[in-house]
Design a protein around this motif. Sequence first.
Motif, mmCIF file in Angstrom:
data_model
loop_
_atom_site.group_PDB
_atom_site.id
_atom_site.type_symbol
_atom_site.label_atom_id
_atom_site.label_comp_id
_atom_site.label_asym_id
_atom_site.label_seq_id
_atom_site.Cartn_x
_atom_site.Cartn_y
_atom_site.Cartn_z
ATOM 1 N N VAL A 169 0.643 -1.629 0.470
ATOM 2 C CA VAL A 169 -0.205 0.025 0.099
ATOM 3 C C VAL A 169 0.395 1.235 0.315
ATOM 4 O O VAL A 169 0.146 2.256 -0.780
ATOM 5 N N SER A 170 2.034 1.419 0.805
ATOM 6 C CA SER A 170 2.742 2.840 0.694
ATOM 7 C C SER A 170 3.120 2.435 -0.893
ATOM 8 O O SER A 170 4.279 3.674 -0.663
ATOM 9 N N CYS A 171 3.454 1.551 -1.467
ATOM 10 C CA CYS A 171 4.323 2.018 -2.649
ATOM 11 C C CYS A 171 3.925 3.007 -3.645
ATOM 12 O O CYS A 171 3.286 3.588 -3.624
ATOM 13 N N GLY A 172 4.790 3.750 -3.363
ATOM 14 C CA GLY A 172 4.479 5.281 -4.185
ATOM 15 C C GLY A 172 5.321 5.245 -5.006
ATOM 16 O O GLY A 172 6.184 4.617 -5.857
ATOM 17 N N GLY A 173 5.553 6.530 -6.118
ATOM 18 C CA GLY A 173 6.287 6.942 -7.522
ATOM 19 C C GLY A 173 7.667 7.119 -6.653
ATOM 20 O O GLY A 173 7.429 7.466 -5.108
ATOM 21 N N GLY A 174 8.610 7.606 -7.806
ATOM 22 C CA GLY A 174 9.580 8.099 -7.154
ATOM 23 C C GLY A 174 10.627 7.420 -6.564
ATOM 24 O O GLY A 174 10.422 5.750 -7.004
ATOM 25 N N ASN A 175 11.915 7.867 -6.874
ATOM 26 C CA ASN A 175 13.468 6.464 -6.609
ATOM 27 C C ASN A 175 13.482 6.888 -4.540
ATOM 28 O O ASN A 175 13.484 5.504 -3.890
ATOM 29 N N GLY A 176 12.840 6.612 -4.106
ATOM 30 C CA GLY A 176 13.104 7.273 -2.365
ATOM 31 C C GLY A 176 11.782 7.677 -2.182
ATOM 32 O O GLY A 176 10.474 7.629 -2.456
ATOM 33 N N TRP A 177 12.010 7.424 -0.741
ATOM 34 C CA TRP A 177 10.887 7.169 0.235
ATOM 35 C C TRP A 177 10.187 8.875 0.629
ATOM 36 O O TRP A 177 10.932 9.233 1.523
ATOM 37 N N SER A 178 8.989 9.203 0.581
ATOM 38 C CA SER A 178 7.889 10.112 0.699
ATOM 39 C C SER A 178 7.791 10.183 1.718
ATOM 40 O O SER A 178 7.802 8.868 2.802
ATOM 41 N N LYS A 179 7.525 10.945 2.898
ATOM 42 C CA LYS A 179 7.095 11.497 4.414
ATOM 43 C C LYS A 179 5.488 10.372 4.187
ATOM 44 O O LYS A 179 4.868 9.536 4.838
ATOM 45 N N ALA A 180 4.738 10.561 3.076
ATOM 46 C CA ALA A 180 3.626 10.000 3.289
ATOM 47 C C ALA A 180 3.947 8.728 2.875
ATOM 48 O O ALA A 180 2.731 7.867 3.375
ATOM 49 N N ASP A 181 4.641 8.443 1.980
ATOM 50 C CA ASP A 181 5.484 6.713 1.732
ATOM 51 C C ASP A 181 4.922 6.366 3.630
ATOM 52 O O ASP A 181 5.173 5.193 3.936
ATOM 53 N N LYS A 182 6.019 6.335 4.407
ATOM 54 C CA LYS A 182 6.102 6.389 5.330
ATOM 55 C C LYS A 182 5.201 6.524 6.739
ATOM 56 O O LYS A 182 4.819 5.414 6.808
ATOM 57 N N ASP A 183 4.217 7.442 6.039
ATOM 58 C CA ASP A 183 3.277 7.294 7.087
ATOM 59 C C ASP A 183 2.673 6.269 6.925
ATOM 60 O O ASP A 183 1.955 5.368 7.843
ATOM 61 N N THR A 184 2.600 6.035 5.212
ATOM 62 C CA THR A 184 1.096 5.138 4.862
ATOM 63 C C THR A 184 2.058 3.456 5.313
ATOM 64 O O THR A 184 0.972 2.725 6.519
ATOM 65 N N PHE A 185 2.823 3.317 5.725
ATOM 66 C CA PHE A 185 3.703 2.160 6.205
ATOM 67 C C PHE A 185 3.305 2.077 8.112
ATOM 68 O O PHE A 185 2.870 1.178 8.047
ATOM 69 N N MET A 186 3.929 3.058 8.591
ATOM 70 C CA MET A 186 3.489 3.607 9.669
ATOM 71 C C MET A 186 2.310 3.100 10.198
ATOM 72 O O MET A 186 1.123 1.917 11.205
ATOM 73 N N ASN A 187 0.754 3.890 9.143
ATOM 74 C CA ASN A 187 0.047 3.044 9.938
ATOM 75 C C ASN A 187 -0.858 2.348 9.892
ATOM 76 O O ASN A 187 -1.495 1.756 10.524
ATOM 77 N N ASP A 188 -0.353 1.557 8.344
ATOM 78 C CA ASP A 188 -1.193 -0.239 8.190
ATOM 79 C C ASP A 188 -0.428 -0.377 9.183
ATOM 80 O O ASP A 188 -1.157 -1.880 9.555
ATOM 81 N N CYS A 189 1.020 -0.850 9.377
ATOM 82 C CA CYS A 189 1.810 -1.715 10.495
ATOM 83 C C CYS A 189 1.207 -1.331 11.702
ATOM 84 O O CYS A 189 0.992 -1.743 12.386
ATOM 85 N N ASN A 190 0.916 -0.066 12.267
ATOM 86 C CA ASN A 190 0.704 0.325 13.792
ATOM 87 C C ASN A 190 -0.570 0.658 13.795
ATOM 88 O O ASN A 190 -0.847 1.651 14.342
ATOM 89 N N SER A 191 -1.599 -0.294 13.424
ATOM 90 C CA SER A 191 -2.735 0.589 13.127
ATOM 91 C C SER A 191 -2.985 0.580 14.562
ATOM 92 O O SER A 191 -4.602 0.999 14.854
ATOM 93 N N ASP A 192 -2.942 -0.599 15.912
ATOM 94 C CA ASP A 192 -3.733 -0.044 16.588
ATOM 95 C C ASP A 192 -2.432 0.778 17.477
ATOM 96 O O ASP A 192 -3.137 1.008 18.953
ATOM 97 N N GLY A 193 -1.602 0.480 17.488
ATOM 98 C CA GLY A 193 -0.626 1.911 17.655
ATOM 99 C C GLY A 193 -0.256 1.377 19.622
ATOM 100 O O GLY A 193 0.560 1.782 19.619
ATOM 101 N N SER A 194 -0.192 -0.043 19.106
ATOM 102 C CA SER A 194 0.613 -0.274 20.318
ATOM 103 C C SER A 194 1.971 -1.487 19.528
ATOM 104 O O SER A 194 2.981 -1.729 19.919
ATOM 105 N N MET A 195 2.297 -1.297 18.408
ATOM 106 C CA MET A 195 3.858 -1.421 17.373
ATOM 107 C C MET A 195 4.244 -0.595 17.246
ATOM 108 O O MET A 195 5.013 -1.239 16.465
ATOM 109 N N LYS A 196 4.977 0.601 17.995
ATOM 110 C CA LYS A 196 5.072 1.752 17.222
ATOM 111 C C LYS A 196 6.613 1.647 16.908
ATOM 112 O O LYS A 196 7.166 1.426 15.986
ATOM 113 N N ALA A 197 7.359 0.506 17.833
ATOM 114 C CA ALA A 197 8.915 1.000 17.676
ATOM 115 C C ALA A 197 8.998 0.007 16.814
ATOM 116 O O ALA A 197 10.174 0.133 15.721
ATOM 117 N N TYR A 198 8.937 -1.517 17.202
ATOM 118 C CA TYR A 198 8.601 -2.724 16.008
ATOM 119 C C TYR A 198 8.195 -1.914 14.698
ATOM 120 O O TYR A 198 9.631 -2.030 13.765
#
Length: 78
Positions: free
Chosen positions: A15-44
């Motif tokens: 889901v976080s895959c976006g255009g460009g060669n590098g990771w944008s803040k939006a790409d990283k935010d999407t990954f974190m929101n999807d991975c840490n959906s309940d807020g309990s795994m932020k560090a992981y």
Amino acid sequence: MKKKIITMLAIGFLVSCGGGNGWSKADKDTFMNDCNSDGSMKAYCECVLNKITKNYGPNDVVPYDDLYEYIEDCSYTL
């Protein structure tokens, strides 16, 4: 538990895959929101994201072996 985490990370990564060669803040935010959906795994999720962004671009598919290694490496944060 590991199977659920792998699935969440795979979905989050796709889901976080976006255009460009590098990771944008939006790409990283999407990954974190999807991975840490309940807020309990932020560090992981941050640990896994840091490993993925160092080795892969947002459009790359992370091989299962690498993803599994990142999960194992970051499991200390759980």
